[in-house]
Design a protein around this motif. Structure first.
Motif, short mmCIF file in Angstrom:
data_model
loop_
_atom_site.label_atom_id
_atom_site.label_comp_id
_atom_site.label_asym_id
_atom_site.label_seq_id
_atom_site.Cartn_x
_atom_site.Cartn_y
_atom_site.Cartn_z
N UNK A 150 0.84 -1.20 0.00
CA UNK A 150 0.00 0.00 0.00
C UNK A 150 0.88 1.24 0.00
N UNK A 151 0.40 2.26 -0.70
CA UNK A 151 1.11 3.53 -0.72
C UNK A 151 0.10 4.66 -0.74
N UNK A 152 0.52 5.80 -0.18
CA UNK A 152 -0.34 6.98 -0.15
C UNK A 152 0.51 8.19 -0.49
N UNK A 153 0.00 9.05 -1.35
CA UNK A 153 0.79 10.23 -1.73
C UNK A 153 0.37 11.44 -0.91
N UNK A 154 0.94 12.57 -1.22
CA UNK A 154 0.69 13.77 -0.42
C UNK A 154 -0.73 14.29 -0.58
N UNK A 155 -1.41 13.87 -1.64
CA UNK A 155 -2.79 14.29 -1.85
C UNK A 155 -3.80 13.34 -1.21
N UNK A 156 -3.29 12.25 -0.65
CA UNK A 156 -4.19 11.29 -0.04
C UNK A 156 -4.64 10.18 -0.97
N UNK A 157 -4.15 10.19 -2.20
CA UNK A 157 -4.48 9.11 -3.12
C UNK A 157 -3.77 7.84 -2.67
N UNK A 158 -4.40 6.70 -2.93
CA UNK A 158 -3.85 5.43 -2.45
C UNK A 158 -3.79 4.41 -3.57
#
Length: 122
Positions: A49-57
């Motif tokens: 799992x990964x999440x970016x600075x915008x909250x997208x996963x």
């Protein structure tokens, strides 16, 4: 330099739930992607799992629909809610940060925690 410390691992029966946390300290930059990875004995480390600075996963197919990644930038903490756990989820779980790429490839992340063990019994 950022330090990452995972917690929340343990032993659970199949079908149970666990919530992992990853606390960051030192130089933290929330503009990079953060992720959770796992490594079972004799297997390569895999991104789940990964999440970016915008909250997208993004999620690996093996955990999609069962695991949820989230982040609390104010607390510098990353979370992984794991539901419907299966014996094949047994592994050492690691959090990582510092990726400029929104991917699940471990070599794109440059800061790692020491890991927390998750064991799921049938």
């Amino acid at each position: 330099q950022v330090q990452l410390v995972e917690s929340g691992g343990g032993s659970v029966q199949a079908g149970g739930s666990l919530r992992l946390s990853c606390a960051a300290s030192g130089y933290t930059d929330n503009s990079f992607a953060k992720g959770w990875f796992r490594q079972a004995p004799g297997k390569e480390r895999e991104g789940i799992a990964s999440i970016n600075s915008y909250g997208a996963t993004i999620y690996a197919n093996s955990v999609k629909g069962r695991f949820t990644i989230s982040r609390d930038n104010a607390k510098n903490t990353l979370y992984l809610q794991m539901n419907s756990l299966k014996p094949e989820d047994t592994a050492m779980y690691y959090c990582a940060s510092g990726s400029r790429w929104f991917v699940l490839q471990p070599d794109k992340y440059n800061s790692w925690g020491q890991g927390t063990q998750v064991t799921v019994s049938s």
